[in-house]
Design a protein around this motif. Structure first.
Motif, short mmCIF file in Angstrom:
data_model
loop_
_atom_site.label_atom_id
_atom_site.label_comp_id
_atom_site.label_asym_id
_atom_site.label_seq_id
_atom_site.Cartn_x
_atom_site.Cartn_y
_atom_site.Cartn_z
N THR A 1 0.80 -1.26 0.12
CA THR A 1 -0.02 0.12 0.07
C THR A 1 0.89 1.14 -0.07
OG1 THR A 1 -1.61 -1.38 1.17
CG2 THR A 1 -1.97 1.17 1.33
N ILE A 2 1.82 1.24 0.93
CA ILE A 2 2.75 2.32 0.94
C ILE A 2 3.43 2.48 -0.36
CG2 ILE A 2 4.99 3.36 2.18
CD1 ILE A 2 3.90 1.90 4.62
N LYS A 3 3.92 1.59 -0.91
CA LYS A 3 4.77 1.71 -2.20
C LYS A 3 3.89 1.90 -3.37
CE LYS A 3 7.67 -1.52 -5.01
NZ LYS A 3 7.61 -2.67 -5.54
N GLU A 4 2.72 1.32 -3.37
CA GLU A 4 1.92 1.71 -4.59
C GLU A 4 1.07 3.09 -4.55
OE1 GLU A 4 -0.33 -1.71 -5.41
OE2 GLU A 4 1.32 -2.84 -6.17
N ARG A 5 0.99 3.61 -3.08
CA ARG A 5 0.37 4.63 -2.69
C ARG A 5 -1.26 4.65 -3.22
NH1 ARG A 5 4.00 7.99 -0.68
NH2 ARG A 5 2.72 9.79 -0.24
N PHE B 1 2.10 0.16 14.08
CA PHE B 1 1.65 1.43 14.27
C PHE B 1 2.62 2.41 13.03
CE2 PHE B 1 2.58 6.03 16.04
CZ PHE B 1 1.37 6.54 15.90
N LEU B 2 3.90 2.06 13.34
CA LEU B 2 4.78 2.88 12.29
C LEU B 2 4.17 2.85 10.70
CD1 LEU B 2 8.26 2.39 13.33
CD2 LEU B 2 7.25 4.44 13.40
N PHE B 3 4.16 1.44 10.40
CA PHE B 3 3.24 1.44 9.02
C PHE B 3 2.06 2.16 8.95
CE2 PHE B 3 6.87 -1.57 8.91
CZ PHE B 3 7.20 -1.71 7.51
N ALA B 4 1.29 1.82 9.76
CA ALA B 4 -0.27 2.27 9.95
C ALA B 4 -0.36 3.64 9.71
CB ALA B 4 -0.98 1.76 11.03
N ILE B 5 0.36 4.60 10.51
CA ILE B 5 0.42 5.97 10.34
C ILE B 5 0.83 6.50 9.06
CG2 ILE B 5 2.80 6.45 11.60
CD1 ILE B 5 -0.20 8.65 12.34
N ILE B 6 1.82 5.90 8.57
CA ILE B 6 2.44 6.18 6.90
C ILE B 6 1.13 6.02 5.97
CG2 ILE B 6 3.89 5.75 5.10
CD1 ILE B 6 6.04 4.88 7.27
N ILE B 7 0.42 4.76 6.16
CA ILE B 7 -0.69 4.75 5.35
C ILE B 7 -1.71 5.67 5.69
CG2 ILE B 7 -2.52 2.96 4.95
CD1 ILE B 7 -0.58 0.65 5.25
N LEU B 8 -2.11 5.88 6.69
CA LEU B 8 -2.92 6.73 7.01
C LEU B 8 -2.76 8.22 6.57
CD1 LEU B 8 -5.75 7.21 8.75
CD2 LEU B 8 -4.39 7.82 10.59
N SER B 9 -1.39 8.56 6.56
CA SER B 9 -1.06 9.91 5.90
C SER B 9 -1.44 9.83 4.54
CB SER B 9 0.24 10.08 6.26
OG SER B 9 0.62 10.08 7.59
N VAL B 10 -0.82 8.87 4.01
CA VAL B 10 -0.98 8.66 2.32
C VAL B 10 -2.56 8.74 2.08
CG1 VAL B 10 -0.77 7.14 0.31
CG2 VAL B 10 0.99 7.32 2.08
N LYS B 11 -3.49 7.92 2.77
CA LYS B 11 -4.80 7.93 2.57
C LYS B 11 -5.21 9.66 2.60
CE LYS B 11 -9.08 6.59 2.35
NZ LYS B 11 -9.67 5.99 1.04
N ILE B 12 -5.23 10.11 3.84
CA ILE B 12 -5.39 11.64 3.87
C ILE B 12 -5.09 12.36 2.66
CG2 ILE B 12 -5.21 13.64 5.52
CD1 ILE B 12 -5.00 11.75 7.90
N LYS B 13 -3.71 12.40 2.49
CA LYS B 13 -3.09 13.06 1.12
C LYS B 13 -4.08 12.54 -0.02
CE LYS B 13 1.45 13.93 1.96
NZ LYS B 13 2.96 13.29 1.67
N ASN B 14 -4.36 11.32 -0.28
CA ASN B 14 -5.11 11.18 -1.36
C ASN B 14 -6.52 11.57 -1.44
OD1 ASN B 14 -3.02 9.88 -2.47
ND2 ASN B 14 -3.64 7.51 -1.91
N GLU B 15 -7.20 11.28 -0.05
CA GLU B 15 -8.41 12.09 0.06
C GLU B 15 -8.69 13.62 -0.46
OE1 GLU B 15 -11.65 10.50 1.07
OE2 GLU B 15 -10.44 8.98 0.35
N LYS B 16 -7.69 14.26 0.15
CA LYS B 16 -7.32 15.70 -0.04
C LYS B 16 -7.37 15.99 -1.61
CE LYS B 16 -5.85 17.93 4.12
NZ LYS B 16 -4.34 18.14 4.77
N ALA B 17 -6.37 15.29 -2.25
CA ALA B 17 -6.00 15.26 -3.66
C ALA B 17 -7.26 15.27 -4.30
CB ALA B 17 -5.07 14.47 -4.11
N LYS B 18 -8.44 14.09 -3.98
CA LYS B 18 -9.61 13.81 -4.83
C LYS B 18 -10.59 15.02 -4.51
CE LYS B 18 -10.88 9.41 -3.62
NZ LYS B 18 -11.91 8.55 -3.02
N LYS B 19 -10.42 15.67 -3.49
CA LYS B 19 -11.36 16.73 -3.10
C LYS B 19 -11.01 17.86 -4.20
CE LYS B 19 -13.27 16.00 1.53
NZ LYS B 19 -13.12 16.13 2.94
#
Lengths: 92, 92
Positions: B27-31, B71-89
């Protein structure tokens, strides 16, 4: 302090369990296990089962209850995954 | 008996953490966070963080280490998710 950290454990357990359930329920309902890796899911299911045993031994309700609920869903998904894999092999 | 159950805890921790990592790394690699629910993943990340705090307080290495790595992996994925959501909006 003990009570505070007990609550942190309970909330942690509720959060990680609740975050797992919607996707798990969807997978069981639709019986679609395409996105699941058999080996990874078997490892997860066994891990969650061992967490339950660990929680039972430690008399730790937060560890025991969350992992037992997760295990129940995980073992169903794992069974569906194994069934689907068998069906796929028979088609070939 | 204590040693046996400590090992069960360690193996549980290794299994649940290892089963999470390949998908998380992908998920992190492919964003690609399309299949992730923001609210569920935020809940999961917070839950795993609270498990780490709980493990720290209980001096429980099995709970602490596995959840900290997750947690380290989850917080990275969560940040990517938030960025993607913002970009979509912003596209709308």
């Amino acid at each position: 302090m003990d009570t505070l950290f007990s609550y942190i454990g309970y909330i942690a357990s509720i959060f990680t369990t609740l975050s797992f359930l919607p996707q798990a329920a969807k997978t069981i309902k639709e019986r679609n296990t395409e996105g699941i890796s058999l080996i990874m899911y078997a490892m997860f299911t066994l891990g969650v089962f061992m967490w339950s045993i660990y929680g039972l031994y430690k008399h730790d309700i937060a560890i025991l209850v969350g992992n037992s609920i997760t295990f129940l869903f995980a073992i169903i998904i794992l069974s569906v995954k194994i069934k689907n894999e068998k069906a796929k092999k028979q088609q070939i």
